[in-house]
Every structure is written in C-alpha cells, then in structure tokens.
Design a protein around this motif. Structure first.
Motif, PDB file in Angstrom:
ATOM      1  N   ASP A 100       1.223   1.519  12.583  1.00  0.00           N
ATOM      2  CA  ASP A 100       0.352   2.121  12.256  1.00  0.00           C
ATOM      3  C   ASP A 100       0.843   2.648  10.821  1.00  0.00           C
ATOM      4  O   ASP A 100       1.627   3.290  10.589  1.00  0.00           O
ATOM      5  CB  ASP A 100       0.137   3.426  13.143  1.00  0.00           C
ATOM      6  CG  ASP A 100      -0.383   2.742  14.798  1.00  0.00           C
ATOM      7  OD1 ASP A 100      -0.741   1.795  14.664  1.00  0.00           O
ATOM      8  OD2 ASP A 100       0.018   3.661  15.617  1.00  0.00           O
ATOM      9  N   VAL A 101      -0.247   2.679   9.951  1.00  0.00           N
ATOM     10  CA  VAL A 101      -0.003   3.229   8.476  1.00  0.00           C
ATOM     11  C   VAL A 101      -1.160   3.947   7.939  1.00  0.00           C
ATOM     12  O   VAL A 101      -2.329   3.902   8.564  1.00  0.00           O
ATOM     13  CB  VAL A 101       0.345   2.028   7.530  1.00  0.00           C
ATOM     14  CG1 VAL A 101       1.620   1.221   7.840  1.00  0.00           C
ATOM     15  CG2 VAL A 101      -0.968   1.171   7.468  1.00  0.00           C
ATOM     16  N   VAL A 102      -1.035   4.908   7.157  1.00  0.00           N
ATOM     17  CA  VAL A 102      -1.996   5.493   6.111  1.00  0.00           C
ATOM     18  C   VAL A 102      -2.557   4.666   4.777  1.00  0.00           C
ATOM     19  O   VAL A 102      -1.429   4.599   3.978  1.00  0.00           O
ATOM     20  CB  VAL A 102      -1.647   6.912   6.123  1.00  0.00           C
ATOM     21  CG1 VAL A 102      -2.905   7.569   5.296  1.00  0.00           C
ATOM     22  CG2 VAL A 102      -1.351   7.627   7.536  1.00  0.00           C
ATOM     23  N   LEU A 103      -3.822   4.440   4.693  1.00  0.00           N
ATOM     24  CA  LEU A 103      -4.054   4.075   3.307  1.00  0.00           C
ATOM     25  C   LEU A 103      -4.574   4.988   2.505  1.00  0.00           C
ATOM     26  O   LEU A 103      -5.759   5.716   3.209  1.00  0.00           O
ATOM     27  CB  LEU A 103      -5.036   2.676   3.628  1.00  0.00           C
ATOM     28  CG  LEU A 103      -4.310   1.475   4.372  1.00  0.00           C
ATOM     29  CD1 LEU A 103      -5.277   0.493   4.512  1.00  0.00           C
ATOM     30  CD2 LEU A 103      -3.014   0.945   4.017  1.00  0.00           C
ATOM     31  N   GLU A 104      -4.333   5.049   1.642  1.00  0.00           N
ATOM     32  CA  GLU A 104      -4.784   6.152   0.594  1.00  0.00           C
ATOM     33  C   GLU A 104      -5.301   5.442  -0.739  1.00  0.00           C
ATOM     34  O   GLU A 104      -4.566   4.701  -1.190  1.00  0.00           O
ATOM     35  CB  GLU A 104      -3.586   7.335   0.307  1.00  0.00           C
ATOM     36  CG  GLU A 104      -3.678   8.186   1.388  1.00  0.00           C
ATOM     37  CD  GLU A 104      -2.899   9.508   1.127  1.00  0.00           C
ATOM     38  OE1 GLU A 104      -2.422   9.583  -0.211  1.00  0.00           O
ATOM     39  OE2 GLU A 104      -2.668  10.395   1.979  1.00  0.00           O
TER      40      GLU A 104
ATOM     41  N   VAL B  25      -2.370   2.976  -1.730  1.00  0.00           N
ATOM     42  CA  VAL B  25      -1.175   3.464  -1.485  1.00  0.00           C
ATOM     43  C   VAL B  25      -0.779   3.315  -0.067  1.00  0.00           C
ATOM     44  O   VAL B  25      -1.604   4.037   0.785  1.00  0.00           O
ATOM     45  CB  VAL B  25      -0.635   4.883  -1.741  1.00  0.00           C
ATOM     46  CG1 VAL B  25       0.908   5.397  -1.591  1.00  0.00           C
ATOM     47  CG2 VAL B  25      -0.839   4.996  -3.601  1.00  0.00           C
ATOM     48  N   VAL B  26       0.209   2.595   0.446  1.00  0.00           N
ATOM     49  CA  VAL B  26       0.462   2.490   1.693  1.00  0.00           C
ATOM     50  C   VAL B  26       1.614   3.461   2.346  1.00  0.00           C
ATOM     51  O   VAL B  26       2.652   3.427   1.592  1.00  0.00           O
ATOM     52  CB  VAL B  26       0.848   1.081   2.229  1.00  0.00           C
ATOM     53  CG1 VAL B  26       0.794   0.709   3.718  1.00  0.00           C
ATOM     54  CG2 VAL B  26      -0.160   0.075   1.641  1.00  0.00           C
TER      55      VAL B  26
ATOM     56  N   VAL C 274      -6.474   5.577   8.695  1.00  0.00           N
ATOM     57  CA  VAL C 274      -5.356   5.162   9.548  1.00  0.00           C
ATOM     58  C   VAL C 274      -5.709   4.053   9.947  1.00  0.00           C
ATOM     59  O   VAL C 274      -6.541   3.614  10.463  1.00  0.00           O
ATOM     60  CB  VAL C 274      -5.105   6.092  10.448  1.00  0.00           C
ATOM     61  CG1 VAL C 274      -3.955   5.728  11.521  1.00  0.00           C
ATOM     62  CG2 VAL C 274      -4.848   7.582  10.033  1.00  0.00           C
ATOM     63  N   LEU C 275      -4.574   2.890   9.575  1.00  0.00           N
ATOM     64  CA  LEU C 275      -4.803   1.618  10.119  1.00  0.00           C
ATOM     65  C   LEU C 275      -3.652   1.297  11.029  1.00  0.00           C
ATOM     66  O   LEU C 275      -2.672   1.512  10.938  1.00  0.00           O
ATOM     67  CB  LEU C 275      -4.613   0.588   8.836  1.00  0.00           C
ATOM     68  CG  LEU C 275      -4.795  -0.922   9.094  1.00  0.00           C
ATOM     69  CD1 LEU C 275      -6.515  -1.056   9.439  1.00  0.00           C
ATOM     70  CD2 LEU C 275      -4.402  -1.692   7.795  1.00  0.00           C
ATOM     71  N   HIS C 276      -4.250   0.607  12.237  1.00  0.00           N
ATOM     72  CA  HIS C 276      -3.305   0.026  13.299  1.00  0.00           C
ATOM     73  C   HIS C 276      -3.464  -1.428  13.150  1.00  0.00           C
ATOM     74  O   HIS C 276      -4.333  -2.002  13.346  1.00  0.00           O
ATOM     75  CB  HIS C 276      -3.975   0.359  14.766  1.00  0.00           C
ATOM     76  CG  HIS C 276      -4.345   1.891  14.661  1.00  0.00           C
ATOM     77  ND1 HIS C 276      -3.442   2.824  14.980  1.00  0.00           N
ATOM     78  CD2 HIS C 276      -5.520   2.609  14.581  1.00  0.00           C
ATOM     79  CE1 HIS C 276      -4.159   4.028  14.937  1.00  0.00           C
ATOM     80  NE2 HIS C 276      -5.386   3.879  14.702  1.00  0.00           N
ATOM     81  N   ALA C 277      -2.133  -2.039  12.835  1.00  0.00           N
ATOM     82  CA  ALA C 277      -2.038  -3.524  12.612  1.00  0.00           C
ATOM     83  C   ALA C 277      -1.220  -3.899  13.530  1.00  0.00           C
ATOM     84  O   ALA C 277      -0.108  -3.484  13.768  1.00  0.00           O
ATOM     85  CB  ALA C 277      -1.514  -3.629  11.152  1.00  0.00           C
ATOM     86  N   LYS C 278      -1.482  -5.135  14.023  1.00  0.00           N
ATOM     87  CA  LYS C 278      -0.602  -6.107  15.054  1.00  0.00           C
ATOM     88  C   LYS C 278      -0.587  -7.370  14.720  1.00  0.00           C
ATOM     89  O   LYS C 278      -1.868  -8.097  14.699  1.00  0.00           O
ATOM     90  CB  LYS C 278      -1.407  -5.814  16.460  1.00  0.00           C
ATOM     91  CG  LYS C 278      -0.924  -6.812  17.636  1.00  0.00           C
ATOM     92  CD  LYS C 278       0.659  -6.279  17.828  1.00  0.00           C
ATOM     93  CE  LYS C 278       1.122  -6.956  19.079  1.00  0.00           C
ATOM     94  NZ  LYS C 278       1.283  -8.395  18.872  1.00  0.00           N
TER      95      LYS C 278
END
Length: 505
Positions: A151-155, A96-97, A9-13
């Motif tokens: 916030d996104v999930v990277l798989e 995959v995002v 789980v990536l938190h990007a700002k």
C-alpha cells in the motif's frame, strides 16, 4: 465529482508465480522416460511509469486496487507455464511515491520514468528442473511464490515553469485564461479554484507552462484553508509570480501587506520540505510581482502608487486580465526568466550502472533470533531465501519436505541453530511468529538415493522415532488425566475408610 485528484492511496498486488509440474515421460517401449514436468510462469510486476497523456490521479481515486495477472502452472512434456503480464500504471510527471509511514520511495519526473512498485512471484520449478544424480525422478515440484503486496500514497506535485501565487479572488484564474488556452472555472467568490490549473504560453520562440495554484491565506503553511493541499504544487516551479489584488475591498488588505503574507507562508513551507533535486531552494528562486485588475480606475491608481516601493524587491508588472493590458510584456518577461533558469540548470547525468554480485557462500542471507514466550524458548529464522523456500514447499509431500530440509542445511541454517543453542526437538519458526511455519527441529541427515524411497516419500520421516508436537501434547494430557484419576481413587478409598492417616491415630 472532482475531475482533478492529486493524492490517492494505492493498493497494489503483483501476480503470483505458477506452480511447477510433476510429470514423468511415458512412451512406447519407454514406460519411465524420465521427468518432464516444466516450470511455472512468473507473476506479473506492477510498474509506475510517467505518461505525458496522464495529468491527474483520478483513475486511481476511482480504482485504488490494482493487481497484475498471475503466472500459469507448468505442464508435462516440458511445456513451461506462461508468465503473467506486467501491469504498467501511468502517472503524471511529478508524482511522488510514499510509504504509508510517509517515507519517500520514488520521485517520478519526466516522460518514461519508472518505478517497480511490486515484484511478481517467482514461478515454481518442475520436477524436470529438480532432477539430480540423487533424485533422478523427483516426485514433487515447487509451488509458485506469492507476489508482493504493498500500500502506497501517490502525491502529485505539478511540474510547471511558472507558479501564480496569491490570495483567493486575486485574479489568478483569469490571468492564466488570458495568457493561455486553459479555461479554468472563474467566479467572484473565494476559493473558486479548488484544483491547480495548468496552461501553456508561447512567447516568441519560448514555450513554458504556467500553473494557477489555489489561493493562499494567512496560516496556509500550517494547514489552514487549502494551504498544505496545494502548496506542494509550487515546489518544482522555476519562477514564482505573486499576483496581488489591487481592487480588494477587504479591510486591512493592500498589495504590500499581501506580498509580506505570501512571502512568509512560502518561507515557512520551504523549511518543511526537503531540497528539490535540480532546483534552487524555494526562497532563492526568481520572483515577479503582478499588480492585477488595472481595468478598475481605483485599482490602477493604487498599483501605480505602490509599484515604486515594490520594485525595490522584485520586478513589477501592472496588468489587467480583463482588458489584457500589460499581458504581452508580462509574457515575454516570464519567458526571459524561464530561459535564464533553464540555461543555468545543470543537466542530469544518468547514474552509472554498478554491478555488485553477491559473494558465493555468503552467510548473511538469513539470521536467527532466540525468543521466549509462554510456551518456552523458541528460535525464529528470518531471511529471503528460507522464507521463500518455505512458501514454495508442498508440505503434503514428504519428498518435498525432505528437499526443503536439505536446502536449509546446505544454506547453513542448521549450523547457525546449533550456535544459537538449539537442541533436537526445540521449536523453530521460519518467517513471522504469527504466520510462519512452525516445526520441531531435528538435525538433518544428508539425503541419498538409499533414503529417498518411492517417489513422493522420504524414508527419514518414516524412521524418525521422536514424537511430534501433537504426540507430545497428547501424551502430556494423557499423563495429567491419569494423575487426576489416581487422586480421585485415593480420595474415594479414604472416604470409605480403606486407609487412615497415621498422624490421626
């Protein structure tokens, strides 16, 4: 600690935009040489890019919070603020995002593939850029806009030509170690392979990649064992290889029943996933059966016994990862299948660039909702432009607030409020109800040079005679206190006998 991570789980700002500058040029013999406040720099973007040198998402597992740099504020003498640097995050091919709700945002395959994850905030305009015939020397500037936060999930779905599928301890890791330079962990207990292993195989002039997928068990497609965690790694393979253990001592296990179980789990899983672009459906891809552990006499005898029946379904190879028996033939057979798939796979054509400029004067840039609550009816304005303009306004500066009112009126917000039934003094919210800007709506008179007043002021605010919400609230409480005091006075007079109720006489 794990050295391979395929889901994070990536938190990007993204970076914030720099504020614009308020400045007036002053030189000898030119005390007011005009505005020279420059614009602020834009905030940095966050971009995901496929990097061939990156093979895992481990770095984002350790550092899930990623932020780009913000833009610098503008300065006087027309010195524009420096823009923030873009943050490019390298990810493996096959990433995959997904949103936190599970929606697919991007599917990154191939070196250089990019996806704009978070857009940096726009820099604020300085007073030099805001100057006009009406505002020759603005006493305000626009604030920098905030950068996007997501916030996104990277798989990670492994991109391999060949996927080795089989039960735990079927010898897949030993097989990939014998056929390539990969050195996976190998032991004689189930689930030795906890992460997919990738290897590169050279067979004549053909080079292909081979993936060692962790062992599957009955119910893997329902999440049992390591099923769903690693079944996704076979989605992009070109050829599926069933590695069957011919030396297993488990009761109820034999090559034919193992094959049926593996095929059933893959079929169930294939129904749960969307079609993969550029690949055949999972159940239609080429198959090959490997009867492993032929170095054991009983296993080789069993392999030769079941080979004829299994060849009715798929090509069969009897091999031994220990003695390397049959590996050369298997390697060239896989190379032939991979070559056939590559030749029949259609070439991806770049999508044409389509320009769709927005029509001038478009009124679909915002919309108005009429809402009701405990405090009565109010109106909500939603739209990219109005919300961004509000974020860029310094509400401590009356001239900046007046400029915002003029922009909203020019955009058509006031006309739409009238159509929605809003009256002067009604409550209007721009943005979210919880965090938006709340104000009492007053129809705006178009500004002119005679209404601006000194820099940083707007005479329309000074001449407004309508009370504010706070003034209304204070007047309401004052009225209620006065009514309560009158009741107490009448009650005191009645108790003291100053007056009596006529009905009691």
């Amino acid at each position: 600690m794990a050295s391979f991570v395929d889901r994070v789980v990536l938190h990007a700002k993204a970076g914030n935009g720099g504020n614009g500058c308020v400045s007036v040029r002053r030189e000898k013999f030119k005390p007011l040489g005009g505005p020279d406040g420059a614009n602020g720099g834009n905030g940095g973007d966050i971009i995901l890019e496929v990097d061939p040198q990156v093979t895992t998402l481990l770095s984002y597992h350790r550092s899930p919070h990623q932020a780009a740099t913000s833009g610098k504020p503008g300065e006087g003498d027309l010195r524009i603020g420096k823009s923030g640097e873009d943050l490019i995050l390298g990810v493996p091919s096959g990433t995959v995002v997904k949103s936190m709700n599970g929606d697919i945002l991007a599917d990154l395959v191939g070196p250089g593939a990019q996806y704009m994850l978070a857009k940096g905030g726009q820099g604020g305009l300085g007073n030099a850029a805001l100057a006009s015939p009406k505002r020759k020397a603005p006493g305000f500037a626009l604030l920098g806009d905030t950068g996007e936060q997501i916030d996104v999930v990277l798989e990670l779905k492994s991109v391999a030509d060949v996927a080795l599928v089989g039960f735990p301890s079927a010898g897949k890791s030993s097989l990939i170690a014998s056929m390539s330079a990969a050195r996976p962990k190998i032991a004689d207990y189930p689930f030795t392979t906890l992460v997919p292993n990738l290897g590169v195989v050279d067979a004549g002039d053909v080079r292909y990649t081979i993936a060692d997928v962790p062992g599957l068990i009955p119910g893997a497609s329902e999440g049992k064992g390591l099923g769903l965690e690693f079944l996704r790694h076979i989605e992009r393979c070109a050829v599926i290889v069933h590695v069957l253990d011919c030396a297993t001592l488990e009761p109820g296990r034999d090559p034919e029943s193992d094959l049926m179980t593996l095929e059933r789990e893959i079929e169930i899983y294939s129904q749960q996933i969307p079609p993969t672009h550029g690949h055949l459906p999972l159940m239609e891809r080429p198959r090959l059966i490997v009867l492993n552990k032929a170095d054991v006499p009983e296993a080789k005898e069993l392999a030769e016994f079941v080979a004829e029946d299994l060849r009715k379904k798929y090509p069969v190879h009897i091999v031994s990862a220990v003695s390397r028996e049959g590996l050369r033939e298997l390697s060239f057979a896989l190379a032939a299948l991979v070559t056939e798939v590559r030749e029949n796979q259609p070439e991806e054509e770049p999508a044409p660039i389509v320009l769709r400029p927005e029509p001038r004067g478009a009124r679909n840039e915002f919309h108005i909702n009429r809402l009701g609550g405990s405090s009565g009816t109010f109106y909500q304005v939603l739209g990219d432009k109005p919300e961004r303009w509000v974020r860029q306004t310094n509400f401590d500066n009356d001239e900046a607030v007046g400029y915002l009112a003029d922009r909203l009126a020019k955009l058509g917000v006031e006309d739409e409020l009238v159509k929605a039934g809003a009256l002067a003094g009604d409550t209007v919210v721009i943005g979210d109800v919880d965090g938006g800007v709340v104000f009492d709506w007053e129809p705006t008179m178009a500004t002119g040079a005679e209404l601006l007043g000194p820099r940083g002021t707007d005479l329309r605010f000074e001449e407004s005679s309508r009370p504010t919400r706070q003034e209304k609230r204070d007047a309401f409480y004052e009225k209620m206190d006065a009514q309560e005091a009158a009741r107490q006075e009448l009650w005191t007079e009645r108790e003291s006998g100053v007056w009596t109720d006529p009905e009691e006489q």
